[in-house]
Design a protein around this motif. Sequence first.
Motif, mmCIF file in Angstrom:
data_model
loop_
_atom_site.group_PDB
_atom_site.id
_atom_site.type_symbol
_atom_site.label_atom_id
_atom_site.label_comp_id
_atom_site.label_asym_id
_atom_site.label_seq_id
_atom_site.Cartn_x
_atom_site.Cartn_y
_atom_site.Cartn_z
ATOM 1 N N UNK A 36 -9.441 32.775 -1.703
ATOM 2 C CA UNK A 36 -8.276 31.907 -1.960
ATOM 3 C C UNK A 36 -8.721 30.484 -2.286
ATOM 4 N N UNK A 37 -9.660 29.952 -1.520
ATOM 5 C CA UNK A 37 -10.134 28.580 -1.771
ATOM 6 C C UNK A 37 -10.894 28.506 -3.082
ATOM 7 N N UNK A 38 -11.760 29.471 -3.333
ATOM 8 C CA UNK A 38 -12.532 29.474 -4.580
ATOM 9 C C UNK A 38 -11.632 29.564 -5.805
ATOM 10 N N UNK A 39 -10.465 30.170 -5.657
ATOM 11 C CA UNK A 39 -9.527 30.314 -6.769
ATOM 12 C C UNK A 39 -8.553 29.141 -6.886
ATOM 13 N N UNK A 40 -8.841 28.052 -6.142
ATOM 14 C CA UNK A 40 -7.996 26.874 -6.263
ATOM 15 C C UNK A 40 -6.814 26.839 -5.328
ATOM 16 N N UNK A 41 -6.788 27.690 -4.333
ATOM 17 C CA UNK A 41 -5.751 27.705 -3.289
ATOM 18 C C UNK A 41 -4.341 27.879 -3.849
ATOM 19 N N UNK A 42 -4.085 28.953 -4.615
ATOM 20 C CA UNK A 42 -2.730 29.157 -5.156
ATOM 21 C C UNK A 42 -1.704 29.416 -4.049
ATOM 22 N N UNK A 43 -0.489 28.899 -4.276
ATOM 23 C CA UNK A 43 0.564 29.064 -3.278
ATOM 24 C C UNK A 43 1.185 30.451 -3.332
ATOM 25 N N UNK A 44 1.436 30.973 -4.536
ATOM 26 C CA UNK A 44 2.102 32.262 -4.664
ATOM 27 C C UNK A 44 3.610 32.132 -4.509
ATOM 28 N N UNK A 45 4.265 33.258 -4.371
ATOM 29 C CA UNK A 45 5.713 33.323 -4.281
ATOM 30 C C UNK A 45 6.156 33.093 -2.837
ATOM 31 N N UNK A 46 6.908 32.030 -2.566
ATOM 32 C CA UNK A 46 7.372 31.798 -1.187
ATOM 33 C C UNK A 46 8.145 32.972 -0.597
ATOM 34 N N UNK A 47 8.670 33.835 -1.459
ATOM 35 C CA UNK A 47 9.379 35.010 -0.956
ATOM 36 C C UNK A 47 8.443 35.964 -0.222
ATOM 37 N N UNK A 48 7.121 35.828 -0.459
ATOM 38 C CA UNK A 48 6.136 36.690 0.200
ATOM 39 C C UNK A 48 5.739 36.188 1.584
ATOM 40 N N UNK A 49 6.217 35.021 1.955
ATOM 41 C CA UNK A 49 5.831 34.463 3.250
ATOM 42 C C UNK A 49 6.313 35.352 4.395
ATOM 43 N N UNK A 50 5.511 35.474 5.448
ATOM 44 C CA UNK A 50 5.984 36.203 6.625
ATOM 45 C C UNK A 50 7.089 35.411 7.331
ATOM 46 N N UNK A 51 7.855 36.085 8.136
ATOM 47 C CA UNK A 51 8.856 35.386 8.925
ATOM 48 C C UNK A 51 8.173 34.379 9.827
ATOM 49 N N UNK A 52 8.739 33.198 9.977
ATOM 50 C CA UNK A 52 8.085 32.179 10.815
ATOM 51 C C UNK A 52 7.848 32.702 12.229
ATOM 52 N N UNK A 53 6.679 32.432 12.736
ATOM 53 C CA UNK A 53 6.367 32.852 14.094
ATOM 54 C C UNK A 53 7.110 31.977 15.092
ATOM 55 N N UNK A 54 7.664 32.593 16.093
ATOM 56 C CA UNK A 54 8.373 31.854 17.123
ATOM 57 C C UNK A 54 7.439 31.601 18.294
ATOM 58 N N UNK A 55 7.285 30.334 18.636
ATOM 59 C CA UNK A 55 6.450 29.938 19.759
ATOM 60 C C UNK A 55 7.345 29.537 20.925
ATOM 61 N N UNK A 56 6.910 29.950 22.081
ATOM 62 C CA UNK A 56 7.689 29.632 23.276
ATOM 63 C C UNK A 56 7.690 28.136 23.504
#
Length: 597
Positions: free
Chosen positions: A293-313
Motif C-alpha cells: 500500500x505504501x509503495x503504491x502511494x497509499x491509495x484511499x480506495x472506495x470509502x464504501x469498503x471501510x469496515x464498520x467503525x470499531x467501538x471502544x469501551x
Amino acid sequence: MKILPFRKNLLAAALAALAATLPVVASAAAATADSAPRKIEGFTLRDYRGQEHSLPNADEANVVVVAFLGVECPLAKLYAGRLEQLQKEFADQSVRFIGIDSNRQDSVTELADYAEAQQVTFPLLKDPGNKVADLFGAERTPQVFVLDQSRTIRYAGAIDDQYGIGIQRKQPTARYLADAVTSLLADKPVSLAQTAAVGCQIGRMSAAKPTGEITYSKHIAPIFQSRCAECHRPGEIAPFPLLTYDDALGWEPTILEVIAENRMPPWLANPAHGEFKNDARLSDEEKTLIRTWVENGSPEGDPADLPAPREFAEGWRYRDPDQVIRMNDKPFDVPAEGVVDYQYYVVDPGWDEDKYVVAAEARPDNRAVVHHIIAYVLPPGSDPRKDHERRQMLVGYAPGSPPAVFGDGRAMLIKAGSKLLFELHYTPNGVAQSDLSYIGVTFTEADQVKSLVEGVAIVNPRFEIPPGSDNYEVVAQVKAPKDLFILRMMPHMHLRGKAFRYEAVYADGKREVLLDVPKYDFNWQLSYELAKPKFLPKGTEVVCTAAYDNSKGNPSNPDPDATVHWGEQSWDEMMIGFCDVVAAEDERQEVKAAVIE
C-alpha cells in the motif's frame, strides 16, 4: 535464593507494562546530513501566525540552530523544552534558534497548539511540501543543524543523549548541540560534526501517484483497526491516531520502519515456544499488504469498503466495578522532563472481610504520562518496606492491556484486613502535569466460586550483577506441590533486563520451554496469556532464567560501573517470574481433557 512456593496467595492477573519513554516512533537508524560541510543558500517560510521568516543574514546572527520538529513526536515534545533552555543559555551570544515542521500530517493549527503546550518562544515555521527539509537533508524529528556565520552546516544530528529508544537518563551525558554552538562561538572547529538523530521520520509528501488494488479502505483500515487503534486513538498513550485515512497519511515511513523492526505491535515472545491468546504480532500477509500500500502511494480506495467503525469501551471495560480505589488523596505532580522515581502509596480499602475478586482494572487518570501501574495486596501484618515476598499483585495497567477478568467461576481470594500498595511509574512528556490514578474491583460471593486463581512469584532477590557484565544470569525455580494448570506468565526486570525464559522440568527430566523472551524490553513489560491452560503434573519444576546486561553496550544502563542488587527503583534490579495457576482438581473435566496429552 528465596523461593515463593505455589500457594493460595493470590497474585495478579494481567499486567502489560509500557515504559512510554518512546512509544511507537523512535528509531536508532537515524539519518544525518552528508559528512562534507554544506552551505545553505537561504529560505523563507511562514510561522503558524502567518508571519514570514528568512534564514538570518550573517550580520544578524553568528550561529543559527535549525531544529526540525513534529507536533506528535514524543521526542520532539520532550526536547522542545531543552531547545528553549539552550536558547536562553545563548541568548546574549548572537545565536538564533528556528524550528521547522515539514510533516505533511501536521496542520498550522496543530503547530500553534504545540507551541502553546510546549511553551516555545522561538519561531516555528511550516514547511509545505518538505522543501526545506530536502534542502537540509533532514530525515527525523527532532533533528538539529548548526550553521556558522557563512551558513555552512557544522553540526547535524541529535540535541543530546538524554532520551532515545527505551532510554531516559536523569541528565544528558553528552551535550552535542550545546558543544557545537560553544565551539563555533569560540571560533573553534566542532569536534563532533554528526550524530544519529533518533526520532520520528518526517512525513514527506509522497512521490508516488496512488495506484493499485491494495487500498486503505478495503485492506489497511481493518488492520489498523484491529491491531493499532486500541492505543492509536484520542485520549490514549500512542502519539498519533490511526482511525482514518487522513490520520495515516504522513506516518507511512514510520509505520513501515516499526513493523519491519517488529517494534509494533509490541510483542516480545519467541514464536517457537507456546501459543498465546493475546499474541499481538502482525501476520506476514498483513505486513505485505501495508508495504505494498505504501509503495503504491497509499491509495484511499472506495470509502464504501471501510469496515464498520470499531467501538471502544468508554470508562470501565468489564463493567462498573463494585469498588473504586484511588492511589492517594491528592494527585502526584509529574515534571516536564527527567526521570521520575517510582511512586508508592499504601491505601486501606476497608476490607474487613474476605473478598473474592472476579475482575479488576487499573486506570490511569492521565494516560499521557503513566508508564505503568501495579496494585499489590499487602496481607494483614506485612510491612510494605520490608516484606516484599508477601506482596501479591492484584492488577496492573499498561497501554492497551485488558482488565483482569478470570471467568469460568474463577476468583482471587483476598484476606480480610489486607491493604493495597500502589506502584506508579511516570514518564514525562515535555509538559508538567499531574495524575491521580485508580483501580476498580468486582467481587462475588464465596458460593459462586468454582476455583481459586493462585498467584505465583518465582523470585531470586539475592544477586550481585557485576560491573560491565553483558550477560549475567540469575535463576529461580519452584516445584508444583500438586497438579496445576498455568494460565499466564509475566517476566519482570528493570533497565538492565536482557532476556527471560520460563521452562518446565518434568519428573522424568524432560524440559519444555513455556515462554521465551529473548529481547526483554523494560518499556514493554508484557503479560503472556496462554491460548490453552498448560497442565503441570505434581512435582514439575518451573525454572525461570533471567539475563542482565550491565555493560556500557546497554544504552539504557543507568550506571555500568555499579554492582547491582535487588531494589525498588528502575536503576536497581528485580528478578520475578509472575504466573497465575489453578489447581487441576478445581477445573472442569472438559478443560483437562483438552490440554492433557
